[in-house]
Design an enzyme around this catalytic site. Sequence first.
Site, mmCIF file in Angstrom:
data_model
loop_
_atom_site.group_PDB
_atom_site.id
_atom_site.type_symbol
_atom_site.label_atom_id
_atom_site.label_comp_id
_atom_site.label_asym_id
_atom_site.label_seq_id
_atom_site.Cartn_x
_atom_site.Cartn_y
_atom_site.Cartn_z
ATOM 1 N N GLN A 175 85.332 55.664 114.455
ATOM 2 C CA GLN A 175 85.542 56.810 113.581
ATOM 3 C C GLN A 175 86.501 57.787 114.238
ATOM 4 O O GLN A 175 86.262 58.274 115.343
ATOM 5 C CB GLN A 175 84.255 57.547 113.233
ATOM 6 C CG GLN A 175 84.549 58.601 112.149
ATOM 7 C CD GLN A 175 83.362 59.445 111.757
ATOM 8 O OE1 GLN A 175 82.907 60.258 112.540
ATOM 9 N NE2 GLN A 175 82.887 59.287 110.532
ATOM 10 N N CYS A 204 82.623 66.321 108.520
ATOM 11 C CA CYS A 204 82.144 67.274 109.522
ATOM 12 C C CYS A 204 82.506 68.695 109.122
ATOM 13 O O CYS A 204 83.677 69.013 108.928
ATOM 14 C CB CYS A 204 82.733 66.951 110.890
ATOM 15 S SG CYS A 204 82.180 68.090 112.189
ATOM 16 N N HIS A 273 77.535 61.169 102.313
ATOM 17 C CA HIS A 273 76.374 61.891 102.825
ATOM 18 C C HIS A 273 75.869 62.829 101.733
ATOM 19 O O HIS A 273 76.651 63.528 101.090
ATOM 20 C CB HIS A 273 76.752 62.690 104.074
ATOM 21 C CG HIS A 273 75.613 63.475 104.643
ATOM 22 N ND1 HIS A 273 74.552 62.882 105.275
ATOM 23 C CD2 HIS A 273 75.357 64.804 104.654
ATOM 24 C CE1 HIS A 273 73.699 63.809 105.671
ATOM 25 N NE2 HIS A 273 74.160 64.986 105.300
#
Length: 527
Positions: A175, A204, A273
């Site tokens: 990643q 993030c 997510h």
Amino acid sequence: GLLVAVFIANESRTMTTGEANDSTASSSAAADALLDSEESRSLQNPHARRNLPPTASGAVDLGGLPAQDAADALFRGSEILAPMVRASTTPLRTLALAHGASLTFTEEIIDRAVRPAVRAVNSELGTVDYRVPLSSYSAKVQRRMAADTDNPDSKRGSVLLRIDPAVERNRLVYQVGTGESALALEAASKVVGDVSGIDVNMGCPKKFSVGGGMGSALLGDERRACDIISTLRRNIAKPVSAKIRLLDPDRPRPTLDFVRALINAGANAVTIHGRIVGDEAHVDARWSTLVDVVRELKRTESVPINVNGDLYTRADIGEMRRRTGCDGIMLARPALYNVSIFNKGDERDSRGADSTGDVADMDISTFQTRNHTGRLGYGSPLLSPRIDVIQEYIARCVRYRTHSKNAKYVVMEMLNHRRTPASRVAFMDVRLEGGQTVNSVSPCRSLDDLVRLFDVRRTMAIPGRGGGGGGAAVEDDADAHRYDDRYFTDHDKFRRERLAGDGSGATTKGGEDSDGGKAPKRQKVDY
């Protein structure tokens, strides 16, 4: 005396990898020149695929497969260890695979951090190491590393990424943290020969990442996000994926539009997510919205779609698969609590998703927060005792010569509910039969200290290798992410001090922190 022995034979391994061009091009057109693809430069036709066995990574040799076929083999039916800073390094990745994970991600490593790294075959450990030379760091950091008596090998520099090809071949995705297509390609090209795919972090929300145009900043810049994906796809012969968050708390449409744009740009898979930017980890993931998004994507799209967020039991995993038809599931915090959650057992025996009645028509948010009992619940017999899992993790840290600060951080994460959703805490006991706690781990300064505290009595042989030998927990120069123990022992006060500008506990991702000089650019982790 210590009872951990690591058996090593001095047998060399021969491995190859693609090397990055030294180009510093600033546009995606210039970046394309870094590496020529072995595939056609046109983007994949997602509907034209080979018939591959319906198995997860490890069952199919990915060598030579077109990128989309390789992505299908990697992700369909997969259970994945998520990219977690400090945690998703060799010990936890290989431990997850040993307990049933089909695929793991590296921790996010930003593109600029990869630039100074040198690839080396470590014939002693049987690994491939990407090492940042000591000379790359500022004089101040070099002095600190040289004076680290608990990790004496740090004077040789730091290991950015350590890969065990005997265990991780066809099972590892790198990643990258990036905000620029040229830099993304430069980093990906450097490591692509040793991994099975490249994933772009688009989720993030931390300040260091968003401030650098990386992570969740890409969710608000579709053009740039798609440029990164398309540049990687035009030039990398292996699968390219993205990990994102929900874009809206209630409406599926913004997330659907963004994912479809990534797929049109060439993404071979997408992981979603179930939280939006700003959601705290101790608040339940937005399963209702996530289910609506994934169900619709599975109706219209043909690339693998993976789900991430609060899958703490096998019952959670099964229900999410049933309701969405998702291709893969990805675990982060649940794997830190007990990595043996990857143990599927005989999934035909579904007794005990919930012993109090039928959940088929239950609202997904209600199912999410109730106590799952029985064979697939919190107390599942499929789970290994947590003390055993932690002992095995520490033994693997010894085997891979993990820096003690990283090992200690992960163990402390395994022992607290700092980021567990409040609705789950009552069902997840962090107490250990040996009485070890965050406070008892805090004084540990070396792997030897952790071995003693947890009474580790295991040996870890390098798979497929002979030889003998043994000894104490010798620590290599693997990357040491710095942090303050108060992050765990008094988190609320520590966070207040950070927010007030106290500045303590500064930490880095992708290598030792620096104060300028010749050190590669690093990002700060915001607690």
